[in-house]
Scaffold this motif. Sequence first.
Motif, PDB file in Angstrom:
ATOM      1  N   LEU A 163      35.447  36.144  39.031  1.00 31.90           N
ATOM      2  CA  LEU A 163      35.845  37.358  38.326  1.00 31.90           C
ATOM      3  C   LEU A 163      37.327  37.299  37.962  1.00 31.90           C
ATOM      4  O   LEU A 163      38.174  36.999  38.797  1.00 31.90           O
ATOM      5  CB  LEU A 163      35.574  38.594  39.179  1.00 31.90           C
ATOM      6  N   TYR A 164      37.617  37.607  36.674  1.00 32.25           N
ATOM      7  CA  TYR A 164      39.004  37.665  36.210  1.00 32.25           C
ATOM      8  C   TYR A 164      39.257  39.074  35.698  1.00 32.25           C
ATOM      9  O   TYR A 164      38.559  39.556  34.799  1.00 32.25           O
ATOM     10  CB  TYR A 164      39.246  36.651  35.095  1.00 32.25           C
ATOM     11  N   VAL A 165      40.244  39.750  36.279  1.00 31.40           N
ATOM     12  CA  VAL A 165      40.540  41.143  35.950  1.00 31.40           C
ATOM     13  C   VAL A 165      41.761  41.208  35.036  1.00 31.40           C
ATOM     14  O   VAL A 165      42.814  40.639  35.352  1.00 31.40           O
ATOM     15  CB  VAL A 165      40.796  41.972  37.231  1.00 31.40           C
ATOM     16  N   PRO A 234      33.714  44.142  44.399  1.00 29.25           N
ATOM     17  CA  PRO A 234      32.700  43.346  45.120  1.00 29.25           C
ATOM     18  C   PRO A 234      31.315  43.437  44.484  1.00 29.25           C
ATOM     19  O   PRO A 234      30.555  42.458  44.483  1.00 29.25           O
ATOM     20  CB  PRO A 234      32.716  43.956  46.530  1.00 29.25           C
ATOM     21  N   HIS A 235      30.995  44.601  43.911  1.00 29.13           N
ATOM     22  CA  HIS A 235      29.691  44.765  43.258  1.00 29.13           C
ATOM     23  C   HIS A 235      29.641  43.985  41.946  1.00 29.13           C
ATOM     24  O   HIS A 235      28.604  43.404  41.606  1.00 29.13           O
ATOM     25  CB  HIS A 235      29.414  46.245  43.015  1.00 29.13           C
ATOM     26  N   TYR A 236      30.751  43.971  41.208  1.00 29.07           N
ATOM     27  CA  TYR A 236      30.812  43.173  39.981  1.00 29.07           C
ATOM     28  C   TYR A 236      30.657  41.687  40.309  1.00 29.07           C
ATOM     29  O   TYR A 236      29.972  40.945  39.596  1.00 29.07           O
ATOM     30  CB  TYR A 236      32.140  43.407  39.254  1.00 29.07           C
ATOM     31  N   ILE A 237      31.301  41.245  41.374  1.00 25.24           N
ATOM     32  CA  ILE A 237      31.225  39.830  41.763  1.00 25.24           C
ATOM     33  C   ILE A 237      29.796  39.461  42.138  1.00 25.24           C
ATOM     34  O   ILE A 237      29.265  38.430  41.705  1.00 25.24           O
ATOM     35  CB  ILE A 237      32.200  39.537  42.926  1.00 25.24           C
ATOM     36  N   SER A 238      29.153  40.301  42.950  1.00 27.92           N
ATOM     37  CA  SER A 238      27.783  40.000  43.377  1.00 27.92           C
ATOM     38  C   SER A 238      26.812  40.050  42.207  1.00 27.92           C
ATOM     39  O   SER A 238      25.773  39.391  42.217  1.00 27.92           O
ATOM     40  CB  SER A 238      27.340  40.985  44.465  1.00 27.92           C
ATOM     41  N   GLU A 239      27.157  40.811  41.170  1.00 29.85           N
ATOM     42  CA  GLU A 239      26.304  40.921  39.985  1.00 29.85           C
ATOM     43  C   GLU A 239      26.504  39.751  39.023  1.00 29.85           C
ATOM     44  O   GLU A 239      25.753  39.571  38.070  1.00 29.85           O
ATOM     45  CB  GLU A 239      26.598  42.245  39.263  1.00 29.85           C
ATOM     46  N   ARG A 267      49.842  46.738  42.774  1.00 31.06           N
ATOM     47  CA  ARG A 267      49.053  47.097  43.947  1.00 31.06           C
ATOM     48  C   ARG A 267      47.848  46.182  44.138  1.00 31.06           C
ATOM     49  O   ARG A 267      47.372  46.020  45.266  1.00 31.06           O
ATOM     50  CB  ARG A 267      48.596  48.552  43.843  1.00 31.06           C
ATOM     51  N   LEU A 268      47.346  45.598  43.058  1.00 26.22           N
ATOM     52  CA  LEU A 268      46.176  44.717  43.166  1.00 26.22           C
ATOM     53  C   LEU A 268      46.551  43.254  43.315  1.00 26.22           C
ATOM     54  O   LEU A 268      45.718  42.438  43.719  1.00 26.22           O
ATOM     55  CB  LEU A 268      45.277  44.874  41.929  1.00 26.22           C
ATOM     56  N   ASP A 269      47.777  42.900  42.970  1.00 25.03           N
ATOM     57  CA  ASP A 269      48.190  41.500  42.966  1.00 25.03           C
ATOM     58  C   ASP A 269      48.110  40.900  44.369  1.00 25.03           C
ATOM     59  O   ASP A 269      48.408  41.552  45.364  1.00 25.03           O
ATOM     60  CB  ASP A 269      49.629  41.382  42.441  1.00 25.03           C
ATOM     61  N   GLY A 270      47.686  39.638  44.412  1.00 25.62           N
ATOM     62  CA  GLY A 270      47.613  38.935  45.688  1.00 25.62           C
ATOM     63  C   GLY A 270      46.233  38.950  46.321  1.00 25.62           C
ATOM     64  O   GLY A 270      46.020  38.308  47.354  1.00 25.62           O
ATOM     65  N   ASN A 271      45.282  39.644  45.702  1.00 22.71           N
ATOM     66  CA  ASN A 271      43.920  39.655  46.232  1.00 22.71           C
ATOM     67  C   ASN A 271      43.230  38.350  45.869  1.00 22.71           C
ATOM     68  O   ASN A 271      43.133  37.993  44.698  1.00 22.71           O
ATOM     69  CB  ASN A 271      43.140  40.840  45.647  1.00 22.71           C
ATOM     70  N   ALA A 272      42.736  37.641  46.866  1.00 27.60           N
ATOM     71  CA  ALA A 272      42.150  36.315  46.635  1.00 27.60           C
ATOM     72  C   ALA A 272      40.736  36.376  46.060  1.00 27.60           C
ATOM     73  O   ALA A 272      40.171  35.349  45.707  1.00 27.60           O
ATOM     74  CB  ALA A 272      42.126  35.525  47.950  1.00 27.60           C
ATOM     75  N   GLU A 273      40.164  37.573  45.940  1.00 27.52           N
ATOM     76  CA  GLU A 273      38.789  37.682  45.476  1.00 27.52           C
ATOM     77  C   GLU A 273      38.660  37.533  43.968  1.00 27.52           C
ATOM     78  O   GLU A 273      37.564  37.309  43.451  1.00 27.52           O
ATOM     79  CB  GLU A 273      38.188  39.026  45.900  1.00 27.52           C
TER      80      GLU A 273
END
Length: 291
Positions: A163-165, A234-239, A267-273
């Motif tokens: 996933l790329y946001v 997480p739901h977008y990733i699982s989908e 605030r979102l930067d640094g999330n490894a997901e």
Amino acid sequence: MRLVIVTGMSGAGKSTAMKMMEDMGFFCIDNLPIPLLDKLVDLTANFSTNMQKIALGIDARSGEDLDGIQGMLDVLKKKEVLYKILFLDAEDGVLVKRYKETRRSHPLAQGERVDKGIEMERERLTYLKEQADYIIDTSRLLTRELRAELERIFVKDEDYQNLYVTILSFGFKYGIPADSDIVMDVRFLPNPFYIEELRPLTGNDEEIQQFVMKYPEAEEFLDRLVGLVNFLIPHYISEGKNQLVISIGCTGGKHRSVTLANELYRRLDGNAEYGLKIEHRDIGKDALRGK
């Protein structure tokens, strides 16, 4: 031996990715007939070669050979070959635009419209996309951003999520971005445009940031938005979703939306997901129009 199968939609950047991987030390082979894949593996295993990192390009040009890719991957597993599949993708509209700009014909179009060739190609590549370890959507990626993603995966060996946001600020008076997945309207906040000394500045300037963020409703909005995004991702990733565009809009896309987009990115930067980038679509348009 490290084997990477590079595949994906025609026009999504596979050739560019292959050139980048060659710069990273991979021995690159494009459009090798699929039945020869296990022969290549045997060659590198049984003879002394310098091909210890191989990037193999496979796409719709393989024609009927693609029907045998599942069996060939099973052969690689039996031979205990460690391989990864990199799938380059892009939105259909972006692919059509790229073909029109380069005046190329789609390899499967056969004299018909480009979108017909894209439809056929997606169907042929369904299995490879389902098996892919990495899916990179290049619809909004710059060349340098694609290189950074490939280096993160294949040089730095960092964990990668598909996933790329994209956080995108915009102005409603210039239209809502067509590729938005989530649209947030922040015109409820006081507008620094009406303060003469603040009007020429943008949300990238500290004075505007202080003005916007001094209001409690701005902080509450961000807290709620971050909570929503953290719930949804997480739901977008699982989908299986690989591209998420969060658009934040104000009137002109210069002050409030830019400030809040920057703060959301922070605030979102640094999330490894997931991967994360920020764009300010309309930040300079008022200046260009002399307003």
